[in-house]
Design a protein around this motif. Structure first.
Motif, short mmCIF file in Angstrom:
data_model
loop_
_atom_site.label_atom_id
_atom_site.label_comp_id
_atom_site.label_asym_id
_atom_site.label_seq_id
_atom_site.Cartn_x
_atom_site.Cartn_y
_atom_site.Cartn_z
N CYS A 28 6.59 12.40 -14.27
CA CYS A 28 6.76 10.97 -13.91
C CYS A 28 6.40 10.01 -15.04
O CYS A 28 6.45 8.80 -14.85
CB CYS A 28 5.84 10.63 -12.73
SG CYS A 28 6.25 11.44 -11.20
N GLU A 82 4.37 8.20 -9.30
CA GLU A 82 4.06 9.50 -8.68
C GLU A 82 3.77 9.32 -7.20
O GLU A 82 4.15 10.15 -6.37
CB GLU A 82 2.85 10.13 -9.39
CG GLU A 82 2.64 11.58 -9.00
CD GLU A 82 1.48 12.24 -9.75
OE1 GLU A 82 1.00 11.67 -10.76
OE2 GLU A 82 1.04 13.32 -9.31
N GLU A 83 3.11 8.23 -6.84
CA GLU A 83 2.78 7.99 -5.44
C GLU A 83 3.90 7.32 -4.67
O GLU A 83 3.73 6.95 -3.51
CB GLU A 83 1.51 7.13 -5.36
CG GLU A 83 0.27 7.90 -5.76
CD GLU A 83 -1.01 7.11 -5.54
OE1 GLU A 83 -0.93 5.96 -5.05
OE2 GLU A 83 -2.07 7.65 -5.87
N GLY A 84 5.02 7.09 -5.32
CA GLY A 84 6.18 6.52 -4.64
C GLY A 84 6.08 5.03 -4.37
O GLY A 84 6.80 4.48 -3.53
N LYS A 86 6.59 1.05 -4.86
CA LYS A 86 7.77 0.31 -5.32
C LYS A 86 7.40 -0.94 -6.10
O LYS A 86 8.25 -1.61 -6.69
CB LYS A 86 8.64 -0.10 -4.11
CG LYS A 86 9.15 1.08 -3.31
CD LYS A 86 10.29 1.79 -4.07
CE LYS A 86 10.79 3.01 -3.32
NZ LYS A 86 10.40 4.27 -3.96
#
Ligand code: F0G
Length: 358
Positions: A28, A82-84, A86
């Motif tokens: 990532c 990495e943790e998604g 936004k």
């Protein structure tokens, strides 16, 4: 097809053995090839203070967005991806917002920056806008901005990328590693400006981890400097209305206060104040004598070393490293506020020759 590595790698890849990174993290990575900044030997400081010192400047203004923040931001934004997440958000006196905006744009994340209106140097403001951040200027100071973004991130899935985010500290500690790698040992003293106190925390963590890993045998004394009008740690209480021309460190209630005190006390160093006049004198000395253009807040480290040397704090023969946190181009208004001679003249050879050779 052969993969061509056409880039210098950033700090996460270079120092991954000292970071908590998984294979997923490595996939990532959001990097602008930050770090690997020069450690420049001073030519004139020892002479100026009349003391036999070997002083080096770690010029962090040569990071991709012009400040040390990029070391922490690569890791904080990588973690957000990495943790998604936004979107990312920060409060800032300018450099954090510039760095967050740049790394967020590269990662395709939204970026919100909350800054004190009228107290962010122009270069930094340009960066936040040009990298597409949503810039929210408050009629208030940095400390209030930080309180607001903390509360927002408690309620909404937006990643806080101030140095309260531990990934920021993890990334920033790599500057200590580089100093030791370049010197081949630890310095005797490390001088650093202190604002929100994340960086002194990160450097101290880095030095300690390098010693624990057997890369260095000793630890430096950490000597931190706050601007006299914004020196809560020196005074031992928050400053409600901090004042200094070094807007980057115009902070009255640092988030990493306790950690900065720990760095000071564990290392046997100190945290002291330098006046705006001392900061400007060091800023001009660096530009006019050393050829290094850093921003005013950065010069606080050198102002502090000059101040301590004048009162015979050093014995002589020591190695001192000073972090110069940001580039001088960040603050063009201050750079142009001196009584420089401005010459405007016809494009006339004779007239110009007269000025040059008399
Ligand atoms: N020097 C510069 C140029 C800075 O921008 C900062 C902090 C510091 C020193 C102090 O570092 O906060 O880790 O003690 N700037 C933050 C910002 C607050 O928002 O850009 P610190």
């Amino acid at each position: 097809m052969k993969k061509i590595l056409s880039r210098r790698i950033g700090i996460i890849e270079r120092y991954k053995e000292f970071m908590c990174v998984s294979d997923k993290t490595l996939e990532c990575i959001v990097s602008l090839n930050e770090g690997d900044t020069p450690l420049i030997l001073s030519e004139h400081l020892a002479e100026r203070v009349g003391c036999d010192l070997r002083v080096y400047f770690k010029f962090e203004g040569l990071n991709p967005t012009g400040s040390f923040k990029d070391r922490g931001m690569t890791f904080a934004v990588t973690n957000a991806v990495e943790e998604g997440k936004k979107a990312v958000i920060c409060a800032s006196t300018g450099n954090t917002s510039a760095s967050a905006a740049a790394y967020a744009s590269r990662a395709g994340l939204k970026c919100f920056v909350v800054i004190p209106e009228g107290n962010v140097a122009k270069g930094k403001l340009c960066q936040a806008f040009r990298h597409g951040a949503k810039v929210i200027q408050i009629k208030g100071n940095f400390d209030q901005a930080l309180e607001i973004v903390k509360q927002i991130t408690e309620k909404h899935p937006i990643q806080l990328v101030n140095s309260l985010n531990p990934y920021r500290i993890e990334g920033q500690k790599t500057a200590s590693f580089e100093i030791c790698d370049l010197l081949g040992c630890a310095p005797d003293y490390h001088a650093i400006p202190v604002g929100n106190a994340g960086n002194i925390t990160a450097y101290w963590k880095g030095f300690k981890e390098y010693k624990q890993a057997g890369k260095i045998d000793s630890l430096p004394k950490m000597i931190g400097f706050q601007a006299a009008g914004a020196a809560p740690i020196v005074h031992g209480h928050p400053i409600e209305h901090p004042e200094t021309l070094a807007t980057a460190i115009k902070i009255g209630n640092p988030a990493s206060w306790k950690q900065a005190e720990a760095a000071r006390d564990e290392s046997g160093g100190l945290i002291e104040a330098v006046t705006d006049d001392e900061i400007v004198a060091a800023y001009r000395f660096l530009a006019e004598k050393e050829g290094i253009f850093c921003e005013p807040a950065s010069a606080a480290s050198v102002a502090g070393v000059i101040k301590l040397a004048k009162r015979n704090y050093f014995k002589g023969g020591e190695v001192i490293t000073c972090t110069l946190t940001g580039h001088g181009l960040k603050d063009p208004d201050l750079a142009l506020s001196f009584d420089d001679e401005v010459i405007v003249i016809d494009a006339d050879l004779k007239k110009i020759e007269k000025i040059i050779v008399g």
